[in-house]
Design a protein around this motif. Structure first.
Motif, short mmCIF file in Angstrom:
data_model
loop_
_atom_site.label_atom_id
_atom_site.label_comp_id
_atom_site.label_asym_id
_atom_site.label_seq_id
_atom_site.Cartn_x
_atom_site.Cartn_y
_atom_site.Cartn_z
N THR A 133 32.80 17.79 19.62
CA THR A 133 32.05 17.99 18.39
C THR A 133 32.70 17.19 17.26
OG1 THR A 133 33.38 19.89 17.62
CG2 THR A 133 31.55 20.34 19.13
N SER A 134 31.95 17.02 16.18
CA SER A 134 32.50 16.34 15.01
C SER A 134 31.97 16.97 13.74
CB SER A 134 32.15 14.84 15.03
OG SER A 134 30.76 14.65 14.87
N PHE A 135 32.82 17.04 12.73
CA PHE A 135 32.47 17.56 11.40
C PHE A 135 32.92 16.53 10.38
CE2 PHE A 135 33.30 19.71 7.45
CZ PHE A 135 32.26 20.63 7.33
N VAL A 147 35.47 28.72 5.04
CA VAL A 147 36.38 27.91 4.24
C VAL A 147 37.30 27.07 5.13
CG1 VAL A 147 36.36 29.54 2.33
CG2 VAL A 147 38.13 29.74 4.11
N ALA A 148 37.17 27.20 6.46
CA ALA A 148 38.10 26.53 7.36
C ALA A 148 38.11 25.01 7.21
CB ALA A 148 37.81 26.93 8.81
N PRO A 149 36.94 24.32 7.22
CA PRO A 149 37.01 22.87 7.02
C PRO A 149 37.63 22.49 5.68
CG PRO A 149 34.86 23.50 7.89
CD PRO A 149 35.56 24.76 7.49
N GLY A 150 37.38 23.30 4.64
CA GLY A 150 37.95 23.01 3.34
C GLY A 150 39.47 23.09 3.32
N LEU A 151 40.04 23.97 4.16
CA LEU A 151 41.49 24.07 4.24
C LEU A 151 42.12 22.81 4.82
CD1 LEU A 151 41.85 27.74 5.54
CD2 LEU A 151 42.47 26.90 3.27
N MET A 152 41.32 22.00 5.51
CA MET A 152 41.82 20.76 6.12
C MET A 152 41.60 19.55 5.23
SD MET A 152 42.90 21.99 8.99
CE MET A 152 43.22 20.52 9.97
N THR A 153 41.04 19.75 4.04
CA THR A 153 40.60 18.63 3.21
C THR A 153 41.75 17.74 2.75
OG1 THR A 153 38.74 19.95 2.43
CG2 THR A 153 39.31 18.02 1.13
N PHE A 184 40.36 25.37 16.97
CA PHE A 184 39.22 24.61 16.45
C PHE A 184 37.91 25.07 17.09
CE2 PHE A 184 42.63 21.92 15.12
CZ PHE A 184 42.16 21.16 14.05
N GLU A 185 37.91 26.19 17.78
CA GLU A 185 36.74 26.62 18.55
C GLU A 185 35.55 26.97 17.66
OE1 GLU A 185 34.69 26.89 21.96
OE2 GLU A 185 36.82 26.36 21.84
N ALA A 186 35.80 27.59 16.50
CA ALA A 186 34.70 27.93 15.59
C ALA A 186 34.26 26.68 14.82
CB ALA A 186 35.11 29.05 14.65
N ASP A 187 35.08 26.23 13.89
CA ASP A 187 34.82 24.96 13.20
C ASP A 187 36.14 24.25 12.90
OD1 ASP A 187 35.55 26.89 11.38
OD2 ASP A 187 33.98 26.45 9.92
N ALA A 188 37.15 25.00 12.47
CA ALA A 188 38.48 24.46 12.18
C ALA A 188 39.43 25.65 12.10
CB ALA A 188 38.47 23.66 10.88
N PRO A 189 40.74 25.43 12.03
CA PRO A 189 41.67 26.55 11.91
C PRO A 189 41.32 27.45 10.73
CG PRO A 189 42.88 24.59 12.49
CD PRO A 189 41.47 24.14 12.24
N GLN A 190 41.27 28.75 11.00
CA GLN A 190 40.81 29.73 10.02
C GLN A 190 41.97 30.44 9.33
OE1 GLN A 190 37.52 30.55 9.41
NE2 GLN A 190 36.62 29.22 10.97
N VAL A 209 40.06 39.95 10.11
CA VAL A 209 39.36 38.87 10.81
C VAL A 209 38.00 39.40 11.21
CG1 VAL A 209 39.40 37.31 12.79
CG2 VAL A 209 41.54 37.92 11.64
N TYR A 210 36.96 38.94 10.53
CA TYR A 210 35.61 39.43 10.75
C TYR A 210 34.78 38.31 11.37
CZ TYR A 210 37.43 42.72 7.31
OH TYR A 210 38.22 43.62 6.62
N GLY A 211 34.60 38.37 12.69
CA GLY A 211 33.82 37.34 13.36
C GLY A 211 34.58 36.05 13.50
N TYR A 212 33.83 34.95 13.67
CA TYR A 212 34.43 33.65 13.96
C TYR A 212 34.75 32.84 12.70
CZ TYR A 212 32.78 34.44 18.76
OH TYR A 212 32.56 34.95 20.01
N PHE A 213 34.16 33.21 11.56
CA PHE A 213 34.28 32.39 10.36
C PHE A 213 34.90 33.20 9.23
CE2 PHE A 213 30.61 30.87 12.76
CZ PHE A 213 30.98 29.55 12.98
N SER A 214 35.60 32.49 8.35
CA SER A 214 36.23 33.11 7.18
C SER A 214 35.32 32.89 5.97
CB SER A 214 37.61 32.50 6.94
OG SER A 214 38.21 33.07 5.82
N ALA A 215 34.56 33.94 5.61
CA ALA A 215 33.53 33.78 4.60
C ALA A 215 33.75 34.64 3.37
CB ALA A 215 32.15 34.11 5.19
#
Length: 671
Positions: free
Chosen positions: A273-275, A134-140, A96-102, A108-114
């Motif tokens: 943190t919180s999202f 897309v990481a937070p969306g995968l947790m929706t 969860f270090e970036a925003d959520a599990p990626q 793997v390019y950087g910290y985020f999956s874009a």
């Protein structure tokens, strides 16, 4: 294939095997008794998300992996990101270090999956708050609410725009009529695992509804401040307005509370943190005739992120607040018309308006809301040239108010060599415009001077100069899909050549800000390269009660010039494989097993630098699950023991963050 000799050898073996299978199938079918070929072929899934036309798996313009409910449950995964590591070509992280599990495809390019698009019932869950993710969306959505997941392995900007540069993950939730009654699940286990889920479904005269509430949490990776708690509430209603018209309403709320940071690291210390995410979606479908229908969709998505890191400082500042908080939203309106023009030609066409906005004083040094408006026109035609030859052709014209216009075309030819053997060849072009952060980021660290009573500028970390153009991707691929009733199995093979132009990366430069010299990062078009390789996916039922599968991916990055960053070289593992087995046992027991292997890949936070060669991680991960079906009067249930990573720990996201063995028990009860 000088660039990849072991891929050349593997490709030859695969091609020889394909020819043998095609030529031997007729004899095998004649000599195998008791196998209903028709029944086996009728089980081929209908895919909804690749071209926006419903198509049989052997007629889609690309390679597709379908994860159904049975596979999702038997995998033992607790979220979609962890599930996607079992799909050929995918890499995932549980951090969860970036925003959520990626989860990402082909690197793997950087910290985020874009560079992939994630849809939930057709609604994009791409977050435009960060650098694109897309990481937070995968947790929706909770896994228990999912009917199936369709994964297109390859570019699909032609159907879904710039966000679908490398692929699309379409999460299809269960129809509310299939979830009537009450459901409950409780999971407890090692590493602080505590998951709880409640569900309620009901119906009225011509509609059905579902309300789901769940909470998922654990202590995170060993060595990390990764404790996390995901809370979700989701509602779905399906209303049959008339014999030809239906309406689906979905709404939901999610909050991800997680720890981040590193010990003894100024500027990135331990913090919470919180999202928060809220959405509403309405889809109306009208069947105009047996040959055509119309779909109108609207969705609104709202995000809020809070990340404040207070650092003790020396006088006269005393403390510095490093803030990454802000809000984002997107609104999408889509119209889609599907029709049959003749017995040989079907098509879909439509338009989409999408507004993305983000507000963050810490990220952009302004309190103004930054807006990007997208206008999209899309069309796809399926033309049956002959009974055995199908042509898929489509294009999307997209205009961004910030990044300009682009055109993403695709051409794919599917040849049914026999009723069970299909060859596929095609080419497509896609684009990814820079995110708002990549174009306009202005991240400054200031502190209030108690003596002079003013804010002093301490550092400038990111200062984007908007001198960046969209990435472009040219994809050429060959594919094969074979079904073998005599083996009760399917084989999917994909050869690919994906050529990147203008890859966007963050690089430091010297800047003069308020009379002071700093070395911030800017996002630029840094490299051109290709990813070439082979993906193989085999599934079968080799003996009664068994489901066996094997995936293999070979891939390699090819650079015409030396890359600008060391970390880019090993962004894609050269070889990955997955083996999985599910076996039905007597007395309602079921056993499932999976093993994942991956050749070395840079760990994101521990990549190479000017002073270090970085850290690469092999992955050997074995999971297993043993379950027992239960019955309580009219209720059914299941008791399951799951063990993840039955073996040595491996590094995830950072060298010091370890994924250790996790064992947990789940009790599930359904009415």
């Amino acid at each position: 294939m000088k660039y990849f000799p072991h891929l050349a050898r593997s490709g030859i073996f695969v091609l020889v095997g394909m020819v043998w299978l095609m030529t031997s199938q007729g004899l095998a079918a004649q000599t195998t008794a008791g196998v209903s070929e028709k029944d086996f072929l009728e089980e081929m899934p209908i895919i909804l998300s690749v071209s926006r036309l419903p198509q049989r798996l052997n007629e889609t313009p690309g390679a597709v992996t379908v994860l159904d409910r049975d596979f999702i449950r038997s995998s033992g995964a607790r979220d979609v990101a962890d599930l996607l590591r079992l799909v050929p070509g995918f890499q995932s992280s549980t951090s969860f270090e970036a925003d959520a599990p990626q989860a990402s495809y082909h690197g793997v390019y950087g910290y985020f999956s874009a560079r992939i698009q994630v849809l939930v019932d057709g609604r994009s869950v791409y977050s435009n708050y960060f650098a694109g993710s897309v990481a937070p969306g995968l947790m929706t959505v909770a896994l228990d609410d999912i009917e199936r997941i369709e994964v297109l392995r390859g570019s699909n900007s032609v159907a879904y725009g710039a966000r679908a540069m490398l692929g699309v993950v379409n999460i299809v939730t269960r129809h509310s009529a299939d979830t009537l009654g009450t459901r409950a699940a409780l999971t407890r286990g090692e590493n602080g695992i505590q998951d709880t889920q409640l569900g309620l479904g009901w119906r009225s005269d011509n509609s059905s509804m579902r309300l789901s509430m769940d909470e998922r949490g654990d202590d995170g990776l060993s060595g990390a401040n990764g404790h996390n708690r995901v809370q979700r509430v989701n509602f779905r209603s399906d209303w049959q307005v008339s014999g030809s018209s239906n309406v689906r309403l979905s709404a939901g709320w999610m909050n991800i509370a997680s720890g981040k940071g590193f010990a003894n690291t100024p500027g990135a210390g331990f913090r919470d943190t919180s999202f928060e995410n809220k959405f509403v979606q309405v889809d109306w479908k009208e069947v105009l005739s047996p040959e055509q229908d119309l779909v109108l969709s609207f969705s609104h998505n709202q995000e809020g992120y809070r990340d404040v890191n207070t650092i003790p400082f020396f006088p006269p500042y005393y403390s510095v607040n490093l803030d990454g908080s802000g809000t984002a939203s997107n609104d999408t309106l889509t119209a889609q018309h599907t029709l049959r023009l003749s017995p040989e030609v079907r098509m879909v066409w439509g338009a989409e308006l999408r507004r993305e906005s983000v507000t963050s004083l810490p990220f952009y040094n302004t309190a103004e809301t930054l807006v990007d408006d997208f206008t999209r026109l899309f069309s796809h035609a399926e033309w049956r040239l002959r009974p055995d030859l199908l042509l898929n052709v489509g294009a999307m014209a997209e205009h961004s108010s910030v990044n300009g216009s682009s055109l993403a075309p695709r051409l794919m030819l599917n040849w049914h060599v026999t009723a069970e053997q299909t060859l596929r060849a095609g080419v497509s072009r896609s684009f990814r415009p820079p995110s708002v952060f990549e174009r306009q980021a202005n991240v400054r660290y200031t502190a209030f001077n108690q003596v002079l009573q003013r804010n002093d500028l301490l550092d400038v970390r990111v200062l984007a100069r908007s001198n960046v153009q969209p990435e472009a991707l040219l994809t050429r691929e060959l594919g094969y899909l074979g079904t073998f009733p005599w083996l009760k199995s399917t084989l999917d093979v994909r050869f690919f050549d994906e050529s990147f132009t203008g890859y966007i990366d963050g690089l430091p430069y010297l800047a003069l800000v308020d009379g002071k010299k700093f070395k911030p990062y800017d996002y630029v078009n840094s490299d051109n390269f290709s990813i070439r390789g082979l993906e193989l996916q085999w599934t079968g039922q080799p003996w009664p009660g068994a489901q066996l599968g094997f995936n293999q991916t070979f891939s390699r990055m090819v650079f015409p010039n030396p890359p600008s960053a060391k970390s880019l070289v090993a962004s894609v593992p050269e070889s990955t494989s997955t083996l999985f087995l599910t076996q039905q046992l007597p007395s309602g027991f079921q056993f499932s097993f999976s093993h994942q292997y991956s050749e070395p890949l840079w760990v994101q936070k521990s990549g190479p630098s000017d002073s270090s060669d970085g850290f690469r991680q092999y992955i050997h991960r074995t999971d297993w699950r043993l379950s027992k079906s239960l019955r309580f009067g009219s209720r059914t249930g299941e008791l399951a023991l799951t063990v993840q990573n039955q073996g040595q720990p491996y590094a995830d996201f950072a060298q010091e963050f370890l994924f250790k063995r996790r064992a947990f028990v789940t009790l599930r009860i359904d009415s």
